[in-house]
Design an enzyme around this catalytic site. Structure first.
Site, PDB file in Angstrom:
ATOM      1  N   GLY A  12       0.835  -1.205   0.000  1.00 38.55           N
ATOM      2  CA  GLY A  12       0.000   0.000   0.000  1.00 38.55           C
ATOM      3  C   GLY A  12       0.861   1.243   0.000  1.00 38.55           C
ATOM      4  N   ARG A  26      19.218  10.552  -4.506  1.00 40.00           N
ATOM      5  CA  ARG A  26      20.207  11.634  -4.344  1.00 40.00           C
ATOM      6  C   ARG A  26      21.453  11.131  -3.596  1.00 40.00           C
ATOM      7  NH1 ARG A  26      16.970  16.695  -4.579  1.00 40.00           N
ATOM      8  NH2 ARG A  26      16.216  16.597  -6.726  1.00 40.00           N
ATOM      9  N   ARG A  73       1.088  -5.032  -4.980  1.00 39.67           N
ATOM     10  CA  ARG A  73       1.286  -6.191  -4.108  1.00 39.67           C
ATOM     11  C   ARG A  73       1.532  -7.363  -5.053  1.00 39.67           C
ATOM     12  NH1 ARG A  73      -2.943  -3.416  -0.941  1.00 39.67           N
ATOM     13  NH2 ARG A  73      -1.968  -2.803   1.009  1.00 39.67           N
ATOM     14  N   ASP A 104       5.797  -5.192   6.116  1.00 42.69           N
ATOM     15  CA  ASP A 104       6.318  -6.527   6.453  1.00 42.69           C
ATOM     16  C   ASP A 104       6.382  -7.481   5.263  1.00 42.69           C
ATOM     17  OD1 ASP A 104       6.935  -6.107   9.046  1.00 42.69           O
ATOM     18  OD2 ASP A 104       5.106  -6.988   9.879  1.00 42.69           O
ATOM     19  N   THR A 126       4.377   2.652   5.437  1.00 40.47           N
ATOM     20  CA  THR A 126       2.962   2.249   5.508  1.00 40.47           C
ATOM     21  C   THR A 126       2.262   3.187   6.480  1.00 40.47           C
ATOM     22  OG1 THR A 126       1.441   0.630   6.459  1.00 40.47           O
ATOM     23  CG2 THR A 126       3.722   0.385   7.083  1.00 40.47           C
ATOM     24  N   ASP A 128       0.021   2.483   8.456  1.00 42.06           N
ATOM     25  CA  ASP A 128      -0.522   1.774   9.622  1.00 42.06           C
ATOM     26  C   ASP A 128       0.330   1.841  10.892  1.00 42.06           C
ATOM     27  OD1 ASP A 128      -2.571   1.042   8.009  1.00 42.06           O
ATOM     28  OD2 ASP A 128      -2.051  -1.070   7.847  1.00 42.06           O
ATOM     29  N   ASP A 130       2.604  -0.260  11.668  1.00 44.89           N
ATOM     30  CA  ASP A 130       2.522  -1.640  12.175  1.00 44.89           C
ATOM     31  C   ASP A 130       3.798  -2.450  11.969  1.00 44.89           C
ATOM     32  OD1 ASP A 130       2.352  -1.832   9.435  1.00 44.89           O
ATOM     33  OD2 ASP A 130       0.678  -3.218   9.397  1.00 44.89           O
ATOM     34  N   ARG A 163     -25.964  14.602  17.194  1.00 38.95           N
ATOM     35  CA  ARG A 163     -25.891  13.200  16.762  1.00 38.95           C
ATOM     36  C   ARG A 163     -24.660  12.492  17.323  1.00 38.95           C
ATOM     37  NH1 ARG A 163     -27.010  14.169  10.353  1.00 38.95           N
ATOM     38  NH2 ARG A 163     -29.265  13.902  10.394  1.00 38.95           N
ATOM     39  N   ARG A 172      -5.986  -2.561   9.609  1.00 38.03           N
ATOM     40  CA  ARG A 172      -6.652  -3.864   9.697  1.00 38.03           C
ATOM     41  C   ARG A 172      -6.240  -4.619  10.962  1.00 38.03           C
ATOM     42  NH1 ARG A 172      -7.334  -5.280   3.732  1.00 38.03           N
ATOM     43  NH2 ARG A 172      -5.084  -5.189   3.620  1.00 38.03           N
ATOM     44  N   GLY A 186     -10.927  13.862  20.543  1.00 39.31           N
ATOM     45  CA  GLY A 186     -11.727  13.745  21.771  1.00 39.31           C
ATOM     46  C   GLY A 186     -12.855  12.735  21.653  1.00 39.31           C
ATOM     47  N   ALA A 187     -12.555  11.601  21.038  1.00 37.47           N
ATOM     48  CA  ALA A 187     -13.600  10.580  20.848  1.00 37.47           C
ATOM     49  C   ALA A 187     -14.111  10.036  22.185  1.00 37.47           C
ATOM     50  CB  ALA A 187     -13.049   9.432  20.000  1.00 37.47           C
TER      51      ALA A 187
HETATM   52  O1  F6P Z   1      -1.579  -1.147   4.855  1.00 47.01           O
HETATM   53  C1  F6P Z   1      -2.129   0.082   4.547  1.00 47.01           C
HETATM   54  C2  F6P Z   1      -3.614  -0.026   4.327  1.00 47.01           C
HETATM   55  O2  F6P Z   1      -4.125   1.243   3.985  1.00 47.01           O
HETATM   56  C3  F6P Z   1      -4.420  -0.598   5.500  1.00 47.01           C
HETATM   57  O3  F6P Z   1      -4.684   0.339   6.518  1.00 47.01           O
HETATM   58  C4  F6P Z   1      -5.650  -1.078   4.824  1.00 47.01           C
HETATM   59  O4  F6P Z   1      -6.229  -2.116   5.563  1.00 47.01           O
HETATM   60  C5  F6P Z   1      -5.123  -1.575   3.493  1.00 47.01           C
HETATM   61  O5  F6P Z   1      -3.903  -0.923   3.270  1.00 47.01           O
HETATM   62  C6  F6P Z   1      -6.049  -1.332   2.339  1.00 47.01           C
HETATM   63  O6  F6P Z   1      -5.490  -1.898   1.200  1.00 47.01           O
HETATM   64  P1  F6P Z   1      -5.975  -1.632  -0.287  1.00 47.01           P
HETATM   65  O7  F6P Z   1      -5.445  -0.301  -0.725  1.00 47.01           O
HETATM   66  O8  F6P Z   1      -5.393  -2.755  -1.063  1.00 47.01           O
HETATM   67  O9  F6P Z   1      -7.472  -1.609  -0.265  1.00 47.01           O
END
Ligand code: F6P
Length: 321
Positions: A12, A26, A73, A104, A126, A128, A130, A163, A172, A186-187
């Protein structure tokens, strides 16, 4: 020392990937390498989509979202045959070192190539956040700021209508975007895959408690890995009588001009990757750990358990009552 290196972006996309590519190109040219850009990640490598870069190939990209190298990918790169083919293509093109910007999955490909004689260095890219070995991944800050801006707008309308808005942000398997964005907006509740929750005590009761002190609009931030925001909005409306709406922010979080933090991290990590390849060192992942740019063996990095910031989660709960 190898004479030619290449760079690719994989998985991604993330804001700041361009800044990392720019730094690799560079720094590589500055240190005497011929630098190739590979389009569409490993997929493009297998199709020999390789172009020699010059200093001006990466002009005016530091502030641009997306990746000028495109990304993909690639399933073939998960197979021994695909990995062997990729290594042979690198050898045939005289690519003696490779920088892989991704997550990863992309690092597994980099490890396979390193084992087949092409030294590779991974850079965590990324939104995420992660990658276990690194406190930071390129794109995370921009994605969170985008999410924050969007939820601020949603809050305006939630407030006008008294609301509850249930908002899904990306992630994910990792709740970092949800956690930090949730704190920033402030959720009332933040639901992440790392922390088990009970709808009654972690959402409904919190809404009732806040309502009893005069609050009339509510934001619930939910990580993609938890999902179900439409159903949750309906459930909240049924249980509390508060009109509720669901929003999935989606890919808006993956685009846009990178923040200063992402441009800075990307640049520092890109130069560090070239530094390793210049020393002939491969099979490493660049990381940001304890405020320093460091690097780890790829297998060691992939085996590290990811730690969710439970303390920050408690902070969120206490600050939003
Ligand atoms: O890994 C980055 C990410 O944006 C995740 O947060 C999300 O679950 C996934 O990629 C979405 O992937 P795609 O762009 O293939 O829908």
């Amino acid at each position: 020392m190898c004479k030619s290196i290449a760079v690719l972006t994989s998985g991604g996309d993330a804001p700041g990937m361009n800044a990392a590519v720019r730094a690799v190109v560079r720094a590589g040219i500055h240190r005497g390498f011929k630098v190739y850009g590979i389009s569409r990640g490993y997929h493009g490598l297998l199709k020999r989509e390789v172009t020699e870069m010059n200093l001006r190939s990466v002009s005016d990209i530091i502030g641009r979202g997306g990746t000028l190298l495109y990304t993909a990918r690639c399933r073939a790169m998960m197979t021994p045959e695909g990995q062997q083919q990729a290594a042979e293509i690198c050898k045939s093109l005289d690519i003696e070192g490779l920088v892989v910007i991704g997550g990863d999955g992309s690092f597994k490909g980099a490890r396979a190539l390193s084992n087949l004689g092409i030294p590779c260095v991974g850079i965590p890219g990324t939104i995420d956040n992660d990658i276990a070995c690194s406190d930071y991944t390129i794109g995370f800050d921009t994605a969170m700021n985008t999410a924050m801006e969007m939820v601020d707008k949603i809050r305006d309308t939630a407030q006008s209508h008294d609301r509850c808005s249930v908002v899904e942000v990306m992630g994910r398997r990792c709740g970092d975007i949800a956690l930090q964005t949730g704190i920033a907006v402030g959720a009332t509740s933040i639901l992440v895959p790392e922390v088990p929750f009970d709808l009654e005590s972690d959402v409904i009761s919190r809404i009732y408690e806040q309502k009893s002190t005069g609050k009339k609009h509510f934001i619930i931030v939910v990580a993609e890995g938890v999902g179900g925001v439409e159903d949750l909005a309906k459930y909240i409306e049924k249980r509390t009588g508060i009109e509720s709406r669901a929003t999935v922010l989606g890919h808006v979080q993956r685009g846009g001009s990178p923040t200063l933090r992402d441009r800075l991290m990307a640049t520092a990590m890109g130069v560090e990757a070239v530094d390793l390849l210049e020393k002939g060192i491969g099979n490493r992942v660049i990381a940001y750990k304890d405020s320093k740019i460091v690097n780890f063996d790829i297998t060691e990095a992939l085996d590290m358990p990811r730690e969710f910031d439970r303390h920050l989660y408690e902070v969120a709960l206490e600050a939003s009552i």
